[in-house]
Design a protein around this motif. Structure first.
Motif, short mmCIF file in Angstrom:
data_model
loop_
_atom_site.label_atom_id
_atom_site.label_comp_id
_atom_site.label_asym_id
_atom_site.label_seq_id
_atom_site.Cartn_x
_atom_site.Cartn_y
_atom_site.Cartn_z
N GLY A 187 9.37 1.62 -5.80
CA GLY A 187 8.68 2.16 -4.64
C GLY A 187 8.35 3.63 -4.80
O GLY A 187 7.26 4.10 -4.44
N LEU A 188 9.30 4.39 -5.37
CA LEU A 188 9.08 5.82 -5.56
C LEU A 188 7.97 6.09 -6.56
O LEU A 188 7.12 6.98 -6.36
N MET A 189 7.95 5.34 -7.66
CA MET A 189 6.90 5.54 -8.66
C MET A 189 5.54 5.06 -8.14
O MET A 189 4.51 5.67 -8.44
N LEU A 190 5.53 4.00 -7.37
CA LEU A 190 4.28 3.54 -6.78
C LEU A 190 3.75 4.62 -5.82
O LEU A 190 2.54 4.93 -5.82
N PRO A 207 -2.88 2.33 -8.72
CA PRO A 207 -1.63 1.73 -9.23
C PRO A 207 -1.88 0.46 -10.04
O PRO A 207 -1.10 0.15 -10.96
N ALA A 208 -2.92 -0.27 -9.75
CA ALA A 208 -3.19 -1.52 -10.46
C ALA A 208 -3.42 -1.30 -11.96
O ALA A 208 -3.23 -2.21 -12.77
N THR A 256 0.69 -3.37 -14.48
CA THR A 256 -0.06 -4.50 -15.03
C THR A 256 0.83 -5.59 -15.59
O THR A 256 0.36 -6.70 -15.82
N GLY A 257 2.08 -5.26 -15.87
CA GLY A 257 2.97 -6.22 -16.52
C GLY A 257 2.77 -6.29 -18.01
O GLY A 257 3.47 -7.04 -18.70
N ARG A 309 3.23 -6.62 -12.41
CA ARG A 309 2.04 -6.54 -11.56
C ARG A 309 2.42 -6.30 -10.10
O ARG A 309 3.49 -6.70 -9.64
N LEU A 310 1.50 -5.66 -9.39
CA LEU A 310 1.71 -5.42 -7.97
C LEU A 310 1.75 -6.73 -7.22
O LEU A 310 1.00 -7.66 -7.50
#
Length: 404
Positions: A85-88, A98-99, A103-104, A111-112
């Motif tokens: 959450g903090l990095m997002l 962010p996408a 990305t995984g 992925r989000l």
């Protein structure tokens, strides 16, 4: 909490991708949330991640400390008080998509989720916007008034790197020239005569000749300015009562030809002071607590008291989240005790200098007022503070003098 990222030795010579750095920061922050100290968590990660180059380690460290400085606002933007959450939230505040990072792929964050994909524009409280605990914001605001928001916002950013030129060994211009030869670019600061701001090459300082030969010391400019406020002159006996690592003891010794003594209740904190003094070409006598009475009285007793550290929270951002109302109350009582103890060590017509790296009135002016009310034979001759938004750490100093 997720485990640390491990990469095969086939990846040894490859730099981490920006997404992999982000994932490393996420996992380190999860360890911090679980109770680990940030430095400990970073060290553990670095030891387990031999594939990471110096630039990778520096980038991950920057991610972690930015999150610590901006914990509440980034959690609000990211939707959770987790490493992820903090990095997002950090990515969103930076204006990036962010996408593109979540990305995984490879070693980056997964992925989000559907909820995470929705851009958040939360309505934050003043404490959240200014990245301070709810309980301390009213005290912080009351102490600084119209300056509170600017101070809190300054604490959200990395602290500058300052140097003190040892004027016993060099002048400022020559020190700048020596540093420039090794790729360290500096500018003079007006806050103190020997203060330099490092604009390039900060990571090279500790291995530079100017540093190892004692020409410069790492020291925040406000710490230097506090020493400049002391009425130092040749021949005085000066005690640095809460010396810690001894940075201010060294600055005092470099400022005037005084007899300088250093004391700290934790003797181990001063373990490097003697070699540092030798390197700087100054003499400082270390005193244990039991030796103070025999050496007293002193013309100046400088007391950089234990405090909340609110003026240096951008350097040690964990401090503002670890501090509680109960801990602050205990610190305030310790400060009062230290003032009473050090007052007994000051010579007639001597000076007791009380300082903190705090911006809270309860530790500063209120503490001095409390001392003067119970010790009417003392008077305040100077009171000054420096605010963090002015380019250095937040600091306070008051000079107290006993009536003849």
């Amino acid at each position: 909490m997720g485990g640390l990222v491990y990469i095969s030795f086939a990846e040894w010579n490859k730099h981490m991708t920006p997404a992999a750095r982000l994932q490393a920061a996420i996992e380190i922050l999860d360890r911090v949330i679980a109770g680990a100290a940030a430095e400990q968590a970073l060290t553990s990660w670095a030891r387990a991640s031999r594939f990471a180059g110096s630039k990778d380690r520096a980038a991950v460290r920057d991610h972690v400390f930015t999150a610590l400085r901006c914990w509440r606002s980034h959690a609000a933007l990211g939707g959770a008080e987790t490493g992820r959450g903090l990095m997002l939230g950090a990515v969103r505040e930076a204006g990036a998509d962010p996408a593109l990072m979540f990305t995984g792929d490879g070693y980056g964050p997964s992925r989000l989720t559907g909820d995470e994909s929705v851009a958040r524009t939360p309505r934050m409280t003043a404490a959240e916007e200014n990245d301070l605990p709810d309980w301390i914001w009213p005290m912080f605001s009351d102490s600084l008034g119209a300056d509170a928001t600017a101070a809190a916002q300054a604490l959200r950013h990395r602290a500058p790197v300052h140097l003190r030129v040892n004027l016993r060994a060099s002048d400022v211009a020559d020190a700048q020239s020596q540093l420039a030869e090794e790729g360290i670019v500096t500018e003079r600061l007006s806050i103190a005569p020997a203060a330099l701001n490092v604009s390039e090459g900060a990571r090279k300082i500790r291995n530079s000749k100017a540093y190892t030969s004692g020409v410069v010391e790492l020291q925040d400019a406000a710490s230097q300015a506090v020493v400049e406020a002391l009425p130092l002159r040749a021949g005085l006996r000066v005690l640095d009562y809460c010396a810690g690592g001894g940075g201010k003891s060294l600055a005092i010794a470099a400022h005037a030809d005084c007899q300088v003594y250093a004391h700290d209740i934790d003797w181990n904190r001063m373990k490097d002071l003697s070699p540092r003094a030798e390197r700087a070409g100054v003499q400082i006598e270390l005193l244990r607590t039991a030796e103070l009475s025999a050496q007293a009285p002193f013309d100046i007793v400088f007391c950089d008291a234990p405090c909340s550290g609110s003026g240096s929270w951008r350097r040690a951002p964990e401090g503002k989240w670890r501090l509680t109302a109960e801990r602050l109350a205990a610190v305030v009582e310790t400060q009062a005790e230290v003032l009473q103890q050090t007052a007994q060590l000051v010579a007639v017509d001597g000076v007791l200098a009380y300082a903190t790296c705090s911006m809270l009135d309860v530790e500063n002016e209120n503490q001095v007022t409390r001392f003067l009310q119970s010790n009417p034979e003392w008077q305040k001759t100077l009171s000054k503070r420096w605010l963090v938004q002015d380019g250095a750490d937040g600091f306070f100093v008051a000079l107290l003098k006993r009536h003849s």
